[in-house]
Scaffold this active site. Structure first.
Site, PDB file in Angstrom:
ATOM      1  N   HIS A 257      -4.978  -6.022   4.471  1.00 43.66           N
ATOM      2  CA  HIS A 257      -5.221  -6.501   3.101  1.00 43.66           C
ATOM      3  C   HIS A 257      -6.701  -6.869   3.006  1.00 43.66           C
ATOM      4  O   HIS A 257      -7.557  -6.006   3.154  1.00 43.66           O
ATOM      5  CB  HIS A 257      -4.256  -7.665   2.847  1.00 43.66           C
ATOM      6  CG  HIS A 257      -4.164  -8.154   1.450  1.00 43.66           C
ATOM      7  ND1 HIS A 257      -4.667  -7.473   0.376  1.00 43.66           N
ATOM      8  CD2 HIS A 257      -3.619  -9.295   0.927  1.00 43.66           C
ATOM      9  CE1 HIS A 257      -4.431  -8.156  -0.734  1.00 43.66           C
ATOM     10  NE2 HIS A 257      -3.807  -9.280  -0.427  1.00 43.66           N
TER      11      HIS A 257
ATOM     12  N   HIS B 130      -4.204   3.181  -0.103  1.00 47.55           N
ATOM     13  CA  HIS B 130      -3.782   2.033  -0.910  1.00 47.55           C
ATOM     14  C   HIS B 130      -2.326   2.213  -1.280  1.00 47.55           C
ATOM     15  O   HIS B 130      -1.904   3.335  -1.541  1.00 47.55           O
ATOM     16  CB  HIS B 130      -4.650   1.933  -2.174  1.00 47.55           C
ATOM     17  CG  HIS B 130      -4.599   0.586  -2.790  1.00 47.55           C
ATOM     18  ND1 HIS B 130      -3.606   0.207  -3.644  1.00 47.55           N
ATOM     19  CD2 HIS B 130      -5.403  -0.485  -2.628  1.00 47.55           C
ATOM     20  CE1 HIS B 130      -3.810  -1.047  -4.000  1.00 47.55           C
ATOM     21  NE2 HIS B 130      -4.891  -1.493  -3.404  1.00 47.55           N
TER      22      HIS B 130
ATOM     23  N   ASP C   1     -12.568  -1.850  -0.297  1.00 46.16           N
ATOM     24  CA  ASP C   1     -13.195  -2.421   0.896  1.00 46.16           C
ATOM     25  C   ASP C   1     -14.090  -1.455   1.648  1.00 46.16           C
ATOM     26  O   ASP C   1     -14.780  -1.858   2.584  1.00 46.16           O
ATOM     27  CB  ASP C   1     -12.109  -2.913   1.855  1.00 46.16           C
ATOM     28  CG  ASP C   1     -11.553  -4.234   1.387  1.00 46.16           C
ATOM     29  OD1 ASP C   1     -12.327  -4.982   0.783  1.00 46.16           O
ATOM     30  OD2 ASP C   1     -10.368  -4.490   1.614  1.00 46.16           O
TER      31      ASP C   1
HETATM   32  N1  ACO Z   1      -5.789   6.064   7.807  1.00 47.31           N
HETATM   33  C1  ACO Z   1      -4.987   7.076   8.279  1.00 47.31           C
HETATM   34  N2  ACO Z   1      -3.757   7.310   7.837  1.00 47.31           N
HETATM   35  C2  ACO Z   1      -3.286   6.521   6.864  1.00 47.31           C
HETATM   36  C3  ACO Z   1      -4.058   5.456   6.305  1.00 47.31           C
HETATM   37  C4  ACO Z   1      -5.357   5.264   6.822  1.00 47.31           C
HETATM   38  N3  ACO Z   1      -6.133   4.282   6.340  1.00 47.31           N
HETATM   39  N4  ACO Z   1      -3.335   4.828   5.353  1.00 47.31           N
HETATM   40  C5  ACO Z   1      -2.162   5.453   5.298  1.00 47.31           C
HETATM   41  N5  ACO Z   1      -2.123   6.482   6.209  1.00 47.31           N
HETATM   42  C6  ACO Z   1      -1.040   7.451   6.425  1.00 47.31           C
HETATM   43  C7  ACO Z   1       0.102   6.827   7.205  1.00 47.31           C
HETATM   44  O1  ACO Z   1      -0.051   6.982   8.585  1.00 47.31           O
HETATM   45  C8  ACO Z   1       1.261   7.583   6.633  1.00 47.31           C
HETATM   46  O2  ACO Z   1       1.285   8.841   7.232  1.00 47.31           O
HETATM   47  P1  ACO Z   1       2.708   9.542   7.582  1.00 47.31           P
HETATM   48  O3  ACO Z   1       3.351   9.809   6.269  1.00 47.31           O
HETATM   49  O4  ACO Z   1       2.338  10.760   8.332  1.00 47.31           O
HETATM   50  O5  ACO Z   1       3.449   8.551   8.405  1.00 47.31           O
HETATM   51  C9  ACO Z   1       0.904   7.808   5.175  1.00 47.31           C
HETATM   52  O6  ACO Z   1      -0.534   7.793   5.145  1.00 47.31           O
HETATM   53  C10 ACO Z   1       1.425   6.734   4.243  1.00 47.31           C
HETATM   54  O7  ACO Z   1       1.057   5.473   4.761  1.00 47.31           O
HETATM   55  P2  ACO Z   1       1.828   4.135   4.480  1.00 47.31           P
HETATM   56  O8  ACO Z   1       1.579   3.171   5.604  1.00 47.31           O
HETATM   57  O9  ACO Z   1       3.249   4.427   4.119  1.00 47.31           O
HETATM   58  O10 ACO Z   1       1.110   3.639   3.180  1.00 47.31           O
HETATM   59  P3  ACO Z   1       1.191   2.188   2.592  1.00 47.31           P
HETATM   60  O11 ACO Z   1       1.169   2.317   1.123  1.00 47.31           O
HETATM   61  O12 ACO Z   1       2.314   1.409   3.176  1.00 47.31           O
HETATM   62  O13 ACO Z   1      -0.153   1.503   3.135  1.00 47.31           O
HETATM   63  C11 ACO Z   1      -2.281   0.543   3.281  1.00 47.31           C
HETATM   64  C12 ACO Z   1      -1.210   1.105   2.347  1.00 47.31           C
HETATM   65  C13 ACO Z   1      -1.719  -0.647   4.069  1.00 47.31           C
HETATM   66  C14 ACO Z   1      -3.452   0.015   2.439  1.00 47.31           C
HETATM   67  C15 ACO Z   1      -2.743   1.680   4.244  1.00 47.31           C
HETATM   68  O14 ACO Z   1      -3.274   2.752   3.513  1.00 47.31           O
HETATM   69  C16 ACO Z   1      -3.752   1.181   5.293  1.00 47.31           C
HETATM   70  O15 ACO Z   1      -3.341   0.673   6.322  1.00 47.31           O
HETATM   71  N6  ACO Z   1      -5.085   1.319   5.010  1.00 47.31           N
HETATM   72  C17 ACO Z   1      -6.093   0.845   5.931  1.00 47.31           C
HETATM   73  C18 ACO Z   1      -6.314  -0.643   5.711  1.00 47.31           C
HETATM   74  C19 ACO Z   1      -7.028  -0.949   4.418  1.00 47.31           C
HETATM   75  O16 ACO Z   1      -8.039  -0.343   4.093  1.00 47.31           O
HETATM   76  N7  ACO Z   1      -6.511  -1.954   3.689  1.00 47.31           N
HETATM   77  C20 ACO Z   1      -7.124  -2.407   2.461  1.00 47.31           C
HETATM   78  C21 ACO Z   1      -6.241  -2.161   1.287  1.00 47.31           C
HETATM   79  S1  ACO Z   1      -7.057  -2.630  -0.183  1.00 47.31           S
HETATM   80  C22 ACO Z   1      -6.850  -4.260  -0.258  1.00 47.31           C
HETATM   81  O17 ACO Z   1      -5.971  -4.872   0.268  1.00 47.31           O
HETATM   82  C23 ACO Z   1      -7.863  -4.982  -1.007  1.00 47.31           C
END
Ligand code: ACO
Length: 438
Positions: free
Chosen positions: A268, A307, A363
């Site tokens: 987050h 996201h 971010d």
């Molecule tokens: N890098 C690589 N792969 C990713 C990323 C990433 N940053 N984010 C998602 N994926 C992939 C997952 O591995 C998954 O792949 P799969 O279908 O092969 O298993 C797919 O994309 C979907 O991912 P989920 O985890 O289901 O997506 P979710 O909506 O739950 O997660 C989140 C959202 C937590 C923001 C995620 O994208 C992440 O971890 N990002 C990196 C951390 C980040 O930048 N957070 C800031 C968010 S903005 C904020 O809070 C202000």
């Protein structure tokens, strides 16, 4: 019969039910009537991580994740970022309308005159280890502040609530800056009420021997824009924490400490800190393809990408990229920017990221700007929490005034053991569960 209904056939019993659809949603509680037998408690919905459950009705922020739209109270984020100031946006989020000139003057005055914190808070700060993470100090001192304001417990008294709103928005920059000064072993710099909200924060962070701190106007404006972009984002993890804790009628200082704790997580608000650490680890543009390969192999995630709601470019990231150029004009370019741009370029062309609709989020670039402005990396989550305070408070007030809300209490699907007799020690067998050692 209205068309705005959903007809459900329960194939276990053959019975049919009709539930109303309102605002494109059905009420989960309407499913309770669906029972397989007399002693059945009724049908529930199962929705881990609230992927498709609205927990409230809200009028604060609107997001269209597919189109990449964010609006505060109906105003597009880019218009606010271009024309407004953070305190004006905080007012808008809390009260629903942009302030008139005199309303903004009063609001600014009230925030400005609550910036000081009780001297005892300094002793709490002093108790932390020299290398304590500022976000840990920020969260703890927010909770500690509640002990100075027992009146904050009167959460149903609108006038009293208003006072806590002034106090919290005014004091969070002071707490954040004091945490930083403790961290680097420098004397605390007190608030300067002649300065704007943003300038005063820079003053408390960076003032040394000068009699009067003067912020660079470009950096002051950049901070205001970053604060606007981070002010609210509907029902994210920390806003839900604020509402959840607030629903127990906890005072806003402690509820906000809980929301800030949620924000601290690397998935987050901790992500901007992780982005910077990631860019430093990558080290040079040449290492980007190798890094992307490891991300795709599932070794780790690309921080600042992806996201839960945006499946398109995060509109805040677009605005931040523009701010970055203005800031670098003043501070000189950070070499990490080249790595970030290359990372974005390669990721946006790569099938893995395209297929999953992974775009840079707010971010991805904010950390590089903050670093250019001399903020250390571990202050990044604090820099997020300061402006998000107005959003959390807006969500909190909306929740308290919503007659449909009650103490948050999700249900569960229980899959564990049912009633069994206590086993005396001598009769227990080693069981191979997590954490057990032979
Ligand atoms: N890098 C690589 N792969 C990713 C990323 C990433 N940053 N984010 C998602 N994926 C992939 C997952 O591995 C998954 O792949 P799969 O279908 O092969 O298993 C797919 O994309 C979907 O991912 P989920 O985890 O289901 O997506 P979710 O909506 O739950 O997660 C989140 C959202 C937590 C923001 C995620 O994208 C992440 O971890 N990002 C990196 C951390 C980040 O930048 N957070 C800031 C968010 S903005 C904020 O809070 C202000």
């Amino acid at each position: 019969m209205s068309n705005n209904t959903l007809t459900i056939t329960d194939n276990r019993t053959g019975k049919q039910y009709e539930v109303p659809i309102e605002n494109n949603a059905i009420k989960a509680i309407d499913l309770r009537q669906i029972k397989a037998s007399e002693d059945d408690v009724g049908l529930m919905t199962y929705d881990p991580a609230f992927m498709n459950t609205a927990s409230c009705k809200s009028r604060i922020s609107f997001i269209d994740g597919d189109k990449g739209i964010l609006e505060y109270r109906g105003y597009p984020i880019d218009q606010l970022a271009e024309q407004s100031s953070y305190l004006e946006v905080a007012y808008l989020l809390l009260y629903g309308e942009l302030p008139t000139e005199s309303q903004l003057k009063d609001w600014t005055y009230n925030i400005t005159y609550h910036t000081f914190i009780n001297e005892s808070i300094k002793k709490v700060m002093d108790g932390f280890h020299y290398d304590a993470h500022p976000m840990g100090m920020f969260i703890s001192t927010l909770g500690a502040l509640s002990t100075f304001y027992p009146d904050a417990k009167k959460i149903h008294d609108a006038e009293c609530r208003q006072k806590q709103i002034y106090r919290l928005i005014a004091k969070v920059p002071t707490l954040g800056a004091f945490a930083y000064r403790h961290r680097i072993g420098m004397q605390y710099a007190y608030p300067d009420n002649d300065l704007s909200y943003e300038s005063n924060f820079l003053n408390m962070m960076f003032k040394t021997t000068e009699l009067k701190y003067e912020a660079n106007p470009v950096l002051e404006r950049a901070l205001s824009v970053l604060f606007i972009l981070h002010a609210d984002h509907e029902q994210n993890c920390s806003a839900s924490a604020m509402r959840g804790i607030g629903s127990a009628e906890t005072d806003p200082f402690n509820a906000l400490a809980g929301a800030a704790a949620a924000l601290y997580g690397p998935l987050h608000g901790g992500a901007n800190e992780m982005v910077l650490r990631m860019l430093k680890e990558i080290g040079s543009k040449d290492n980007v393809p190798g890094y992307i390969k490891r991300v795709k192999a599932g070794e780790f995630r690309l921080m600042g990408f992806g996201h839960r709601v945006y499946k398109n470019y995060d509109p805040r990231a677009r605005i931040i990229k523009k701010v970055a150029d203005e800031v670098f004009e003043v501070t000189g370019k950070d070499p990490l920017l080249d790595i970030a741009v290359e990372l974005e370029r390669i990721a946006l062309e790569d099938e893995y990221f395209v297929k999953r609709k992974l775009y840079p989020n707010v971010d991805f670039y904010s950390g590089i700007i903050y670093q250019a402005m001399r903020f250390p990396v571990d202050m990044f989550p604090v820099l997020f929490a300061i402006p998000r305070t107005s959003g959390w408070l807006a969500q909190w007030v909306e929740m308290l005034e919503d007659k449909e809300q009650k103490i948050a209490r999700p249900r569960q699907i229980y899959l564990g053991h049912r009633t069994r007799d206590y086993v005396p020690m001598e009769k227990r067998k080693f069981s191979d569960v997590a954490g057990a050692k032979a």
